[in-house]
Design an enzyme around this catalytic site. Sequence first.
Site, PDB file in Angstrom:
ATOM      1  CG  ASP A  84      39.573  37.751  43.869  1.00  0.00           C
ATOM      2  OD1 ASP A  84      38.564  38.089  43.209  1.00  0.00           O
ATOM      3  OD2 ASP A  84      39.517  36.925  44.796  1.00  0.00           O
ATOM      4  CE1 TYR A 124      36.179  35.983  35.688  1.00  0.00           C
ATOM      5  CE2 TYR A 124      38.164  36.031  34.326  1.00  0.00           C
ATOM      6  CZ  TYR A 124      36.890  36.497  34.607  1.00  0.00           C
ATOM      7  OH  TYR A 124      36.327  37.467  33.815  1.00  0.00           O
ATOM      8  CG  PHE A 180      37.454  41.979  33.571  1.00  0.00           C
ATOM      9  CD1 PHE A 180      36.239  41.700  34.168  1.00  0.00           C
ATOM     10  CD2 PHE A 180      38.126  43.126  33.964  1.00  0.00           C
ATOM     11  CE1 PHE A 180      35.688  42.539  35.130  1.00  0.00           C
ATOM     12  CE2 PHE A 180      37.596  43.977  34.929  1.00  0.00           C
ATOM     13  CZ  PHE A 180      36.372  43.682  35.505  1.00  0.00           C
ATOM     14  CG  HIS A 226      31.756  44.522  38.307  1.00  0.00           C
ATOM     15  ND1 HIS A 226      31.509  43.291  37.731  1.00  0.00           N
ATOM     16  CD2 HIS A 226      33.079  44.547  38.613  1.00  0.00           C
ATOM     17  CE1 HIS A 226      32.641  42.608  37.691  1.00  0.00           C
ATOM     18  NE2 HIS A 226      33.609  43.343  38.206  1.00  0.00           N
TER      19      HIS A 226
END
Length: 218
Positions: A59, A61, A72, A180
């Site tokens: 989701d 920031y 990102f 990740h």
Amino acid sequence: MDWQQIFHKIKSEHDFSEMESFLEEAYKSKTIYPDRENIYQAFDLTPLESVKVVILGQDPYHGPNQAHGLAFSVQPDAKFPPSLRNIYKELEDDIGCKRTTPHLQDWAKEGVLLLNTVLTVEAHQAHSHKNIGWEIFTDEIIKHVSSELEDVVFILWGKPAQSKIKLIDTERHHIIQSVHPSPLSAYRGFFGSKPFSKTNEYLIASGKEPINWCGGDI
């Protein structure tokens, strides 16, 4: 097909009225990211026919001046989030790029669909818009990219992203996966995974132009 046709098809097959009502109220009464006009920026900057790579995030920031609709990526004046810092560290180690700006609009314009699986979030409340309906929408997007296009590289970092492999025709497309880039996991296999050079090798082998990951920040 283009995104608008795909959006129309998805909305004809699924009822998003509850999600739309939820978001209407949330944007009126709370601080929600990204701004409404940026919810679909990933699609605005990367038309369907130009998609060569899909990078899946979770989701947006949830801090101020960060989210702007690209997974990102943060707005130009924002601080670097830790995951993005690690992405840039691996990028430099992999192909020698030293990027200095925290937004990834140039990647989007190169054909990298920076897709979060949930497209909105309440301020300071990670995963607050999980299960309101976005996952249904973005799962359908992934399926359409898989069925409409050929030889797309899907970059899947972490287990939530990797859970989407079932939506992708792995005979037609190429999967790159690792842990990740979060500081919690990056040292367990993200660093050294070379996703950027591997992506370009596959694109070149498929007769496509490679991605200029360095952008203006060489």
